[in-house]
Scaffold this motif. Structure first.
Motif, mmCIF file in Angstrom:
data_model
loop_
_atom_site.group_PDB
_atom_site.id
_atom_site.type_symbol
_atom_site.label_atom_id
_atom_site.label_comp_id
_atom_site.label_asym_id
_atom_site.label_seq_id
_atom_site.Cartn_x
_atom_site.Cartn_y
_atom_site.Cartn_z
ATOM 1 N N GLN A 167 15.731 -6.332 -2.488
ATOM 2 C CA GLN A 167 15.017 -7.552 -2.115
ATOM 3 C C GLN A 167 14.716 -7.560 -0.613
ATOM 4 O OE1 GLN A 167 17.728 -10.580 -3.426
ATOM 5 N NE2 GLN A 167 17.376 -10.193 -5.608
ATOM 6 N N GLY A 168 15.660 -7.057 0.171
ATOM 7 C CA GLY A 168 15.456 -7.007 1.611
ATOM 8 C C GLY A 168 14.296 -6.110 2.007
ATOM 9 N N LEU A 169 14.148 -4.974 1.339
ATOM 10 C CA LEU A 169 13.034 -4.083 1.650
ATOM 11 C C LEU A 169 11.709 -4.728 1.279
ATOM 12 C CD1 LEU A 169 12.070 -1.359 2.710
ATOM 13 C CD2 LEU A 169 12.309 -0.450 0.392
ATOM 14 N N ARG A 170 11.667 -5.418 0.133
ATOM 15 C CA ARG A 170 10.436 -6.119 -0.254
ATOM 16 C C ARG A 170 10.093 -7.197 0.776
ATOM 17 N NH1 ARG A 170 12.687 -5.491 -5.503
ATOM 18 N NH2 ARG A 170 13.553 -7.600 -5.476
ATOM 19 N N TRP A 171 11.102 -7.916 1.222
ATOM 20 C CA TRP A 171 10.869 -8.938 2.249
ATOM 21 C C TRP A 171 10.308 -8.318 3.520
ATOM 22 C CZ3 TRP A 171 13.881 -8.670 6.765
ATOM 23 C CH2 TRP A 171 13.623 -9.675 7.699
ATOM 24 N N LEU A 172 10.863 -7.178 3.949
ATOM 25 C CA LEU A 172 10.399 -6.527 5.169
ATOM 26 C C LEU A 172 8.952 -6.064 5.022
ATOM 27 C CD1 LEU A 172 10.976 -5.429 8.009
ATOM 28 C CD2 LEU A 172 11.855 -3.343 6.935
ATOM 29 N N ARG A 173 8.622 -5.487 3.881
ATOM 30 C CA ARG A 173 7.241 -5.055 3.658
ATOM 31 C C ARG A 173 6.277 -6.239 3.752
ATOM 32 N NH1 ARG A 173 6.923 0.187 1.816
ATOM 33 N NH2 ARG A 173 8.762 1.072 0.772
ATOM 34 N N ASN A 174 6.658 -7.355 3.165
ATOM 35 C CA ASN A 174 5.796 -8.548 3.217
ATOM 36 C C ASN A 174 5.664 -9.072 4.637
ATOM 37 O OD1 ASN A 174 5.374 -8.496 0.436
ATOM 38 N ND2 ASN A 174 7.107 -9.846 0.001
ATOM 39 N N LEU A 175 6.752 -9.036 5.385
ATOM 40 C CA LEU A 175 6.725 -9.503 6.766
ATOM 41 C C LEU A 175 5.777 -8.648 7.600
ATOM 42 C CD1 LEU A 175 8.320 -11.718 8.400
ATOM 43 C CD2 LEU A 175 9.743 -9.836 9.226
ATOM 44 N N ILE A 176 5.807 -7.345 7.381
ATOM 45 C CA ILE A 176 4.915 -6.438 8.107
ATOM 46 C C ILE A 176 3.462 -6.746 7.777
ATOM 47 C CG2 ILE A 176 4.160 -4.029 8.248
ATOM 48 C CD1 ILE A 176 7.126 -3.236 7.941
ATOM 49 N N ALA A 177 3.167 -6.955 6.507
ATOM 50 C CA ALA A 177 1.785 -7.253 6.093
ATOM 51 C C ALA A 177 1.318 -8.596 6.654
ATOM 52 C CB ALA A 177 1.698 -7.249 4.574
ATOM 53 N N ASP A 178 2.198 -9.605 6.627
ATOM 54 C CA ASP A 178 1.816 -10.940 7.083
ATOM 55 C C ASP A 178 1.578 -11.010 8.582
ATOM 56 O OD1 ASP A 178 2.039 -11.767 4.478
ATOM 57 O OD2 ASP A 178 4.013 -12.703 4.723
ATOM 58 N N SER A 179 2.200 -10.088 9.340
ATOM 59 C CA SER A 179 2.055 -10.129 10.795
ATOM 60 C C SER A 179 0.833 -9.367 11.285
ATOM 61 C CB SER A 179 3.316 -9.585 11.462
ATOM 62 O OG SER A 179 3.527 -8.233 11.107
ATOM 63 N N GLY A 180 0.041 -8.812 10.384
ATOM 64 C CA GLY A 180 -1.204 -8.177 10.776
ATOM 65 C C GLY A 180 -1.165 -6.672 10.833
ATOM 66 N N ASP A 181 -0.172 -6.072 10.183
ATOM 67 C CA ASP A 181 -0.092 -4.614 10.120
ATOM 68 C C ASP A 181 -0.112 -3.960 11.499
ATOM 69 O OD1 ASP A 181 0.144 -4.379 7.338
ATOM 70 O OD2 ASP A 181 -2.014 -4.692 7.095
ATOM 71 N N GLY A 182 0.614 -4.546 12.436
ATOM 72 C CA GLY A 182 0.740 -3.935 13.759
ATOM 73 C C GLY A 182 1.730 -2.796 13.777
ATOM 74 N N VAL A 183 2.513 -2.689 12.695
ATOM 75 C CA VAL A 183 3.462 -1.585 12.555
ATOM 76 C C VAL A 183 3.316 -1.024 11.151
ATOM 77 C CG1 VAL A 183 5.105 -2.492 14.234
ATOM 78 C CG2 VAL A 183 5.338 -3.129 11.832
ATOM 79 N N THR A 184 3.596 0.254 11.005
ATOM 80 C CA THR A 184 3.583 0.895 9.695
ATOM 81 C C THR A 184 4.924 1.568 9.456
ATOM 82 O OG1 THR A 184 2.670 2.956 10.596
ATOM 83 C CG2 THR A 184 1.102 1.315 9.779
ATOM 84 N N ILE A 185 5.340 1.586 8.185
ATOM 85 C CA ILE A 185 6.586 2.235 7.813
ATOM 86 C C ILE A 185 6.366 3.738 7.736
ATOM 87 C CG2 ILE A 185 8.308 2.499 5.988
ATOM 88 C CD1 ILE A 185 7.947 -0.434 5.326
ATOM 89 N N LEU A 186 7.250 4.493 8.376
ATOM 90 C CA LEU A 186 7.156 5.946 8.369
ATOM 91 C C LEU A 186 7.966 6.518 7.212
ATOM 92 C CD1 LEU A 186 7.616 6.615 12.185
ATOM 93 C CD2 LEU A 186 5.504 6.873 10.886
ATOM 94 N N GLY A 187 7.357 7.384 6.439
ATOM 95 C CA GLY A 187 8.056 8.077 5.371
ATOM 96 C C GLY A 187 8.632 9.392 5.871
ATOM 97 N N GLY A 188 9.278 10.124 4.951
ATOM 98 C CA GLY A 188 9.760 11.453 5.297
ATOM 99 C C GLY A 188 11.259 11.596 5.372
#
Length: 543
Positions: A167-188
């Motif tokens: 649930q925490g990861l889903r919340w973080l993803r939503n927070l990133i999207a709502d703030s205007g995508d100024g940051v992206t999650i890095l995979g790898g």
């Protein structure tokens, strides 16, 4: 030394090892800043959700523990990406600015541990700047109290902790999207079966579905974390974790060894960037992903135990020599140096209260083991925290082979070691599916907190882990973490000493394989809450 800490201005990750407080699972997410203004909006949005170091409980100025603990840190490049002024950036230490990969020679990250072999998230930025790690978001989930004290109920509570993490990861993803995508999650991040994930999962090692305090080699872990002045929930844990005093008592370490804006053990303020509020209540975090070579460890232990200690209990005794503690409950070798004394220790330990048990595990010195006959000079806990055992010399009139403490050179017996202490955070990752193989996805994420990366972490890694001269051990490396060479011409060794007055012969532990490999990492800055608000608003002014 009295100290007052503003716990509400310090991030919780700095003063709490979350696993000890009921948070057995974690997920670490790393971000790249794509737009500075939008990234600052993200910081503004996440700020109210960050976990501080305030006390948990029901008393005045206390709060209930959150289901999800959230903390945040920056790399040097990340601070540049959110547009900190150049004058402020110049105040950070050179090693932090260079980053961990540039320090690989100092850290001994060679061979299989070299950066070209790290997980892609830590390696790809070598060729692509849009892959730089700028921000770390650290999520830890609380395990609810089990409905009953049964294995089934405890396992269910642990699974609920994992669900909270999802649930925490889903919340973080939503927070990133709502703030205007100024940051992206890095995979790898390497995961099970070779898959690459967008996060680093960690959790306590399970036995039959029940969380334990073990790591994958089988050692009880997380015992000797330093205690500093001004932390209420560590007040009863000073013995063995603070600093030794001449009167035989223990006192908390000075906060400035770990937190900017406070006096350190030299009664000085650690070097820090300007303005003062940017640094105050912040610290540096060393993040390292360490893979454990389980098959090599088991094979080496079996081979050497058959030669060094060919008797009942000998294998576990040798395993204890590797670290300085017995694997099952963490009993220190200086207190329980052989199977017979370990049996007596276990009987006292089983009858002791939780507070007494904690003291039995932590409250010891090397004063009665200056020869290394009990805890070897290459054992893990002796190299990481030698306590007062380095400030020794052979005095006139002493028996041959004996040591005595230097008189009058230091105000406290462990003054040298006190300037090298490290706060440790992190958890194991992965699952050992087959102990006959070195590959797989299992190890430990270690996060070390200190106010001076060069004086503390890098010194310990270079001079005490990968070199042994300070311990009268030449170039012998620490057994577990040392960067042992695969080249048999330069095979590592360690000497298992015996009592100087006895008739036994020391045992040479030869051909030590590399038991731990570096799989990634970086240097981070964990700001205080006031500093984070200033960064989010873009109002950092070094003048």
């Amino acid at each position: 030394m009295t100290a007052t800490l503003d716990l509400a201005d310090i991030q919780g990750h700095v003063l709490r090892a979350y696993a000890r407080f009921g948070y057995p699972t974690g997920r670490y997410v790393f971000l790249n800043v794509t737009d500075a203004a939008a990234a600052r909006r993200f910081l503004t949005d996440i700020l109210p959700h960050l976990t501080t170091a305030v006390c948990w409980g029901e008393g005045k100025n206390e709060m209930a523990p959150p289901d999800l603990a959230v903390n945040l840190a920056f790399t040097y490049q990340g601070l540049k990406a959110v547009e900190l002024p150049r004058a402020s950036l110049m105040g950070f230490s050179p090693e932090f600015a260079e980053g961990m990969k540039a320090r690989q020679d100092i850290l001994g990250d060679d061979g299989v541990s070299a950066p070209e072999h790290w997980d892609p998230v830590w390696r790809d930025h070598l060729t692509r700047r849009d892959k730089d790690v700028h921000i770390a978001v650290l999520l830890h989930a609380r395990m609810p109290a089990p409905a009953a004290n049964t294995p089934e109920a405890i396992a269910l509570a642990f699974r609920l902790s994992q669900q909270r993490l999802d649930q925490g990861l889903r919340w973080l993803r939503n927070l990133i999207a709502d703030s205007g995508d100024g940051v992206t999650i890095l995979g790898g991040h390497r995961g099970p079966d070779g898959e690459l994930l967008d996060y680093q999962d960690v959790q306590t090692v399970l036995e039959n579905g029940i969380p334990t305090a073990k790591e994958h080699f089988g050692y009880t872990d997380g015992i000797g974390d330093p205690v500093i002045a001004g932390v209420p929930y560590d007040a009863d844990r000073v013995a063995g974790r603070g600093k030794q005093m001449d009167n035989g008592q223990w006192e908390p370490l000075a906060p400035g060894e770990f937190i900017f804006g406070h006096l350190d053990e030299a009664q000085e303020y650690p070097p820090a960037p300007l303005p003062r509020l940017l640094a105050r209540n912040g610290t540096y975090m060393v993040y390292r992903k360490l893979h454990e070579n389980i098959a090599s460890f088991d094979a080496f232990l079996e081979r050497e135990a058959a030669k060094a200690y060919p008797f009942e209990g000998g294998k576990e005794l040798l395993a204890a020599k590797f670290v300085g503690r017995w694997r099952d409950n963490g009993a220190p070798l200086v207190t329980a140096p052989d199977p017979a004394s370990k049996k007596a220790f276990d009987q006292r330990f089983a009858a002791a209260s939780a507070q007494e048990q904690d003291k039995m595990l932590s409250d010891f010195t090397y004063d009665q083991d200056m020869s290394g006959a009990r805890c070897p000079f290459s054992g893990h806990i002796r190299r990481i925290n030698p306590r007062a055992s380095l400030e020794l010399g052979h005095q006139p009139g002493d028996p041959p082979g004996s040591f005595s403490r230097m008189n009058g050179a230091f105000d406290t017996p462990g003054a040298l070691a006190n300037r090298r202490r490290l706060m440790r955070r992190g958890l194991p990752y992965g699952e050992v599916r087959d102990r006959s193989r070195n590959d797989g996805n299992h190890g430990i994420i270690i996060m070390l907190l200190n106010a001076d990366i060069a004086r503390q972490f890098e010194f310990v890694q270079q001079q005490w882990v990968n070199y042994g001269n300070d311990f009268h051990a030449g170039n012998d490396k620490e057994i577990i973490l040392g960067n042992h060479s695969a080249d048999t011409r330069f095979a590592s060794k360690a000497v298992l000493q015996v009592e100087p007055t006895g008739d036994q012969v020391p045992y040479l532990l030869g051909g030590i394989p590399r038991l731990v490999e570096t799989r990634g990492g970086e240097y981070f800055f964990i700001p205080g809450m006031t500093a984070l608000r200033m960064i989010a608003r873009g109002i950092i002014d070094p003048t």
